[in-house]
Design an enzyme around this catalytic site. Structure first.
Site, short mmCIF file in Angstrom:
data_model
loop_
_atom_site.label_atom_id
_atom_site.label_comp_id
_atom_site.label_asym_id
_atom_site.label_seq_id
_atom_site.Cartn_x
_atom_site.Cartn_y
_atom_site.Cartn_z
N HIS A 51 -13.40 -3.55 -26.29
CA HIS A 51 -13.72 -2.25 -26.89
C HIS A 51 -14.78 -2.47 -27.95
O HIS A 51 -14.89 -3.56 -28.54
CB HIS A 51 -12.49 -1.64 -27.55
CG HIS A 51 -11.44 -1.20 -26.59
ND1 HIS A 51 -10.53 -0.20 -26.89
CD2 HIS A 51 -11.14 -1.59 -25.32
CE1 HIS A 51 -9.72 -0.01 -25.87
NE2 HIS A 51 -10.07 -0.84 -24.91
N GLU A 53 -14.97 -1.57 -31.02
CA GLU A 53 -14.45 -1.98 -32.33
C GLU A 53 -14.13 -3.47 -32.37
O GLU A 53 -14.48 -4.16 -33.33
CB GLU A 53 -13.17 -1.19 -32.68
CG GLU A 53 -13.35 0.29 -32.73
CD GLU A 53 -13.02 1.01 -31.43
OE1 GLU A 53 -12.49 2.13 -31.51
OE2 GLU A 53 -13.30 0.45 -30.34
N CYS A 81 -8.22 3.33 -30.66
CA CYS A 81 -6.90 3.25 -30.04
C CYS A 81 -5.99 2.39 -30.91
O CYS A 81 -6.43 1.79 -31.90
CB CYS A 81 -7.02 2.66 -28.63
SG CYS A 81 -7.47 0.91 -28.61
N CYS A 84 -7.21 -1.25 -31.29
CA CYS A 84 -8.35 -1.39 -32.20
C CYS A 84 -7.94 -1.12 -33.65
O CYS A 84 -8.40 -1.80 -34.57
CB CYS A 84 -9.48 -0.46 -31.78
SG CYS A 84 -10.22 -0.99 -30.21
#
Length: 145
Positions: A51, A53, A81, A84
Site C-alpha cells: 500500500h 502508506e 486501512c 496501514c
C-alpha cells in the site's frame, strides 16, 4: 501548506492508475520537507502489503535512518486501512491527513468500534476530497464496464 502536500499525494495516486492499481498516494513530510512519496503497487508486485502508506513509511525510515518518524505527517489520498494505520502507529507518526474516507476499509470504523486512539494521533480529512473521490470513482467505473 497541507494542500501542497496533498496535491503531491494525488500526483502519486495517478501513478497507481498507470499500473492498474487503486489510485492511492502517500507523502510523508518532516519540517516542511517531503522525505518520502509512494503509491499503491499491490497489483503490480502481487504483495498484499504494498500500500502507498507502507511503501512511503519504508522510504522515510530508510532516509531518516530510524523507524521513529515522530515529527512527521503523512498525507494520504484515501483513509488508511487498519494495516496501514497500524504501521503509522508503529512508526510513531503523530498526524494523518487524508482526502476521502474509505467506508469499507478505513481505520476509523475500527477505531470507533473496538480500539482507542491511545497514541493520540491527530487526524484531519477533506483536503481535495472531491478530486480523490473522482479519481477512485473513475478507476472503479472503468473496472466495472
Amino acid at each position: 501548506m497541507e494542500y501542497k502536500y496533498m496535491k503531491l499525494a494525488l500526483e502519486e495516486a495517478k501513478k497507481s492508475i498507470l499500473i492498474d492499481d487503486v489510485p492511492v498516494g502517500a507523502v510523508i513530510v518532516k519540517d516542511n520537507k517531503v522525505i518520502a512519496k509512494a503509491y499503491n503497487k499491490k497489483e503490480c508486485s502481487k504483495i498484499a502489503t504494498d500500500h502507498a502508506e507502507i511503501l512511503a513509511i519504508k522510504k522515510a525510515c530508510k532516509k531518516m535512518n530510524t523507524w521513529r518518524l515522530e515529527e512527521c505527517t503523512i498525507y494520504v489520498t484515501l483513509e488508511p486501512c487498519l494495516m496501514c494505520y497500524g504501521a503509522i502507529l508503529q512508526a510513531r507518526i503523530p498526524k494523518i491527513v487524508y482526502s476521502t474516507p474509505s467506508p469499507k476499509y478505513g481505520f476509523t470504523n475500527y477505531i470507533n468500534k473496538t480500539l482507542k486512539n491511545t497514541n493520540k494521533i491527530v487526524v484531519a480529512r477533506g483536503i481535495y476530497e472531491e478530486k480523490s473521490q473522482k479519481m477512485l470513482k473513475e478507476f472503479f467505473g472503468d473496472k466495472r464496464n
